[in-house]
Write an enzyme that holds these catalytic residues in place. Structure first.
Site, mmCIF file in Angstrom:
data_model
loop_
_atom_site.group_PDB
_atom_site.id
_atom_site.type_symbol
_atom_site.label_atom_id
_atom_site.label_comp_id
_atom_site.label_asym_id
_atom_site.label_seq_id
_atom_site.Cartn_x
_atom_site.Cartn_y
_atom_site.Cartn_z
ATOM 1 C CB CYS B 52 -0.887 -0.007 1.246
ATOM 2 S SG CYS B 52 -1.676 1.588 1.572
ATOM 3 C CB CYS B 55 1.008 1.120 4.859
ATOM 4 S SG CYS B 55 -0.587 0.285 5.025
ATOM 5 C CG HIS B 121 -4.201 -1.236 4.461
ATOM 6 N ND1 HIS B 121 -3.794 -0.384 3.456
ATOM 7 C CD2 HIS B 121 -4.868 -2.247 3.838
ATOM 8 C CE1 HIS B 121 -4.196 -0.866 2.279
ATOM 9 N NE2 HIS B 121 -4.852 -1.986 2.483
ATOM 10 C CG ASN B 183 -13.426 10.316 -4.401
ATOM 11 O OD1 ASN B 183 -14.480 10.934 -4.358
ATOM 12 N ND2 ASN B 183 -12.423 10.661 -5.212
ATOM 13 C CB SER B 191 -7.607 3.487 -6.847
ATOM 14 O OG SER B 191 -6.889 4.633 -6.500
ATOM 15 C CG HIS B 194 -4.069 3.417 4.196
ATOM 16 N ND1 HIS B 194 -3.073 2.634 4.747
ATOM 17 C CD2 HIS B 194 -4.203 4.480 5.026
ATOM 18 C CE1 HIS B 194 -2.625 3.221 5.852
ATOM 19 N NE2 HIS B 194 -3.300 4.345 6.032
ATOM 20 C CG HIS B 196 -6.624 8.132 0.896
ATOM 21 N ND1 HIS B 196 -7.125 6.872 0.634
ATOM 22 C CD2 HIS B 196 -6.594 8.778 -0.301
ATOM 23 C CE1 HIS B 196 -7.376 6.751 -0.662
ATOM 24 N NE2 HIS B 196 -7.077 7.889 -1.255
ATOM 25 C CD GLN B 198 -7.381 12.589 -4.099
ATOM 26 O OE1 GLN B 198 -6.701 13.328 -4.821
ATOM 27 N NE2 GLN B 198 -8.095 11.605 -4.586
#
Ligand SMILES: O=P(O)(O)O[C@H]1O[C@H](CO)[C@@H](O)[C@H](O)[C@H]1O
Ligand SMILES: O=P(O)(O)O[C@H]1O[C@H](CO)[C@@H](O)[C@H](O)[C@H]1O
Lengths: 381, 381
Positions: B52, B55, B121, B183, B191, B194, B196, B198
């Site tokens: 990943c 990570c 993760h 998203n 995609s 993990h 997260h 933006q």
């Protein structure tokens, strides 16, 4: 010549149909994709499916039985989003009340049709010849014509439609807008692969056509009666780089302002307000344009290419100015970006800030124009 | 009391944030669904995944190595949609030329960050406690504050942020807008599972916030300085039927004009312009609201609920009027409609005509409020 630098830098492009901008980030396709994969639709469907509610002779969900039709078949949607009659509703209180201002509602009535494009369960528009698509266009024209308001100047046009085109029952009320559209493929929410489209007709003028018509009217005022899409078609014919296909009457173009990766627009080169303005010859040319778009789409990634498409034209009822400023065109919004299984997601940034695309419309047009023109790929499999 | 009749008839609702309408067809959920099924995301991810790129301690695509971070970690996106520097571009010719009018482009520069929400993760915001979400909100606040224009009245506010919050490098240019978004889930184009989000920052003010700010400014002018969302929050508190959760500072509501089936908005009850206007206490309350939304979402269909979320607040640079009229809020747009595998597709009619929803926001709010409040469903599995 293309402004080559736009292939490399992030920029915004202006969409004159909506009066809004979008973000173009051409270098972004270089990122690796580890996200969702689409499942391409099976190409091994039977020609007739006994459990399909669109195949000829079958029973539908609410008990009606389809006729043994030959090409196309129209019926009122068994699960219509809008209906011709429903309980009355008017919002109570003064419209200037805070509550009516921030919690505003208005009733909508209308009629929703389903239209099959072929009696064969396993075909799509991409499999049909222009001559086989023509009956679909004739039905669209017939339905549109039969819903026009008597006060609409378009309603006096006599249509030279073949006698085989089914007569359509008049709706019980006068509606403002008719939206002809198709959702193709499960990635675009289509729940039955039998080739079909929908037609929703409503008392209100929806947001998308409302904003296009506003832009058309404004352009005519500001440019001494010229038409936005006629000027745009001329410009594109002089440049060529965004053209996918053309015949005498129609241009197929990846618009300068395209949002979806391989978005195209079919636009009449001359100013035509709606389907009823098209001559017999022009309906044939329009059928050819639809065949070219859908076949090239399938050839691009050798898959049954998903998309949503829709026709924008004059409203059924409107001011003379609105009707005369309208310009007939058809949008195709396809989600696939890189292959039969990798689509573009219009999500976080796109929903919260503004639409964003990765490849340029010029790159998309080049591929659809140069690499996808041959026979339908399935023919040689 | 809800206007019960709207549960049964098709109607349009007005969205005062965008100045536009959408179609509501509540009876439509009765139709059977035979289309695409989503694959719910696996809940059996490892806590650490060596491949990943998010990570702690792992190598990213372009070679950088992540630190062994504890809670959150911010870095510049390796595949940024906009960049701080690129080749210069100005459109040539007279802006009144037909070509510049219909083929209009403008360059955009900016900076894109990725922000992890946890070092684990296999967690999502729904798994985190408000206290664990607070560091994320602190980083958002820090990044936003460090990008404010010196001319922005918000830039003079001193932030009581904990010293653990990482300092952020100043951008090389002054940007106008910062879009914080997430998203979540492969159905929303994510995609990497993990946890997260933006942060994209650009020279231009994108379409969505531009239209919201315009509506806010207009409302203040027309209503002697009152704020649209403050008035709206008060109205909703009096009605209750669209409220999902509230604490002292924030209201979680399925807005009257929601487009997505279980769309919610977190809105500050008092007028707050941006993250930097929030007190320490309010940041905690905001963290609680985020925890409530994401946990209730997961509980609804007992699945990791996909969505796109985003924060709308004051622009980094703008007129004093624009900045002061802005009202801090966060949108959540989730696609699921009926179960963990059946989503709403906003496709043909929605793209060509106008957004259309099936259940009412009142029905959605009732379920999120009454049925989803308990512990995260995964805890008892
Ligand atoms: O940046 P990511 O997560 O790779 O990509 C995702 O979010 C972006 C911003 O909403 C979208 O443009 C992409 O289509 C989507 O797949
Ligand atoms: O009417 P259908 O094909 O059942 O449904 C499809 O098209 C409709 C109109 O675009 C959408 O509202 C639905 O979300 C979509 O699944």
């Amino acid at each position: 010549m293309p402004e080559k630098i736009l292939d490399d830098i992030s920029h915004r492009r202006y969409n004159p149909l909506r009066g809004s901008w979008l973000l173009v980030s051409p270098h972004r396709t270089k990122r690796p994709w580890q996200g969702q994969q689409e499942s391409p639709s099976k190409t091994t469907l039977p020609e007739y499916n006994p459990s399909c509610y669109l195949c000829p002779g079958n029973k539908r969900a609410q008990g009606d039985v389809n006729p043994k039709y030959e090409n196309t078949f129209v019926f009122v949607n068994d699960y219509s989003a809008v209906k011709e009659s429903q309980a009355e509703y008017t919002q109570e209180g003064d419209p200037s009340d805070l509550s009516n201002l921030l919690l505003r509602a208005a009733p909508v009535t209308g009629k929703c049709y389903v239209l099959t494009f072929s009696s064969s369960h396993n075909l799509t528009l991409a499999d049909l010849t222009p001559a086989q698509i023509l009956p679909v266009i004739n039905v669209w024209t017939q339905i549109y014509a039969s819903h026009l308001s008597p006060s609409n100047p378009l309603s006096s046009i006599t249509l030279p439609l073949p006698s085989a085109t089914p007569a359509i029952e008049k709706p019980s009320a006068q509606y403002k807008w008719m939206q002809i559209f198709e959702n193709k493929g499960s990635a675009m929410g289509c729940s039955n692969p039998h080739p079909h489209g929908q037609i929703w007709t409503t008392t209100g003028l929806p947001e998308e056509p409302a904003s296009e018509i506003e832009q058309f009217v404004k352009y005519r005022k500001e440019h001494s009666g010229r038409n936005l899409l006629e000027d745009y078609a001329k410009l594109e014919m002089g440049k060529e780089e965004r053209i996918v296909f053309q015949n005498e009457g129609f241009l197929v173009v990846c618009p300068w302002w395209a949002t979806w990766p391989f978005e195209v627009m079919i636009v009449s080169k001359q100013h035509r307000r709606s389907l009823v303005d098209l001559s017999e010859r022009e309906r044939e040319e329009f059928a050819e344009a639809v065949a070219e778009v859908t076949r090239r789409y399938d050839n691009l990634f050798e898959t049954s290419f998903p998309y949503s498409s829709g026709i924008h034209q004059a409203p059924l009822e409107g001011t003379e100015e609105e009707i005369n400023a309208s310009h007939f065109h058809m949008h195709f919004y396809p989600p696939l970006l890189r292959s039969a299984t990798v689509r573009k997601f219009l999500v976080g940034y796109e929903l919260m800030a503004e639409p964003q695309r990765d490849i340029t419309p010029e790159q998309a047009a080049k591929r659809l124009r140069e690499d996808c023109g041959g026979e339908l790929y399935r023919k040689h499999l």
